[in-house]
Design a protein around this motif. Sequence first.
Motif, PDB file in Angstrom:
ATOM      1  N   GLU A  90      -4.772 -12.040  -3.252  1.00 42.38           N
ATOM      2  CA  GLU A  90      -3.803 -12.073  -2.156  1.00 42.38           C
ATOM      3  C   GLU A  90      -3.347 -10.666  -1.787  1.00 42.38           C
ATOM      4  O   GLU A  90      -2.376 -10.495  -1.059  1.00 42.38           O
ATOM      5  N   LEU A  91      -4.017  -9.632  -2.321  1.00 44.95           N
ATOM      6  CA  LEU A  91      -3.685  -8.213  -2.129  1.00 44.95           C
ATOM      7  C   LEU A  91      -2.290  -7.876  -2.654  1.00 44.95           C
ATOM      8  O   LEU A  91      -1.592  -7.040  -2.113  1.00 44.95           O
ATOM      9  N   ARG A  92      -1.904  -8.537  -3.742  1.00 45.85           N
ATOM     10  CA  ARG A  92      -0.630  -8.263  -4.410  1.00 45.85           C
ATOM     11  C   ARG A  92      -0.894  -7.500  -5.698  1.00 45.85           C
ATOM     12  O   ARG A  92      -1.970  -7.547  -6.258  1.00 45.85           O
ATOM     13  N   ASP A  93       0.119  -6.814  -6.160  1.00 39.22           N
ATOM     14  CA  ASP A  93       0.087  -6.144  -7.461  1.00 39.22           C
ATOM     15  C   ASP A  93      -1.094  -5.185  -7.592  1.00 39.22           C
ATOM     16  O   ASP A  93      -1.871  -5.259  -8.533  1.00 39.22           O
ATOM     17  N   SER A  94      -1.213  -4.254  -6.651  1.00 39.39           N
ATOM     18  CA  SER A  94      -2.337  -3.313  -6.729  1.00 39.39           C
ATOM     19  C   SER A  94      -2.122  -2.304  -7.847  1.00 39.39           C
ATOM     20  O   SER A  94      -0.995  -1.973  -8.207  1.00 39.39           O
ATOM     21  N   GLN A  95      -3.219  -1.843  -8.379  1.00 35.49           N
ATOM     22  CA  GLN A  95      -3.216  -0.912  -9.507  1.00 35.49           C
ATOM     23  C   GLN A  95      -4.315   0.121  -9.267  1.00 35.49           C
ATOM     24  O   GLN A  95      -5.422  -0.224  -8.860  1.00 35.49           O
TER      25      GLN A  95
END
Length: 127
Positions: A63-68
Amino acid sequence: MLWEIKRLYHNIFVEAETIVEMPDDQTIGNSVENINNDSFAASDDRYIFYVEDGYQIKKAKKELRDSQTLVTAEKKREIEELNLVGDWLYYTEQDFIEDKAALKRLNIENEQSETLYMMGGNPTSYL
């Protein structure tokens, strides 16, 4: 023409750093989606891996959340051509100033990267 001569000269002296064997259950090559996005992104069933600003590889949930941030290239280098095969994310790191490039891969489980092959420039002065 000059670049071709330099490439041929380089390839005489270079050897692959690591022998890569493909898993039997994996398809060799890019997916349709990977080709359509000019290899700036690749995904598996859990994550999307993408190039940001030309010098970072990021990992995010679908969902393109929590990128690292997984990889940051050194100054004046660019990361391109992502391809995901099994647990390995393959990419190239380009140094356009010194006319050098490296084919690298990153293990997406333990986030360790390694250089597979060096190309261009002086064969004794690798990235």
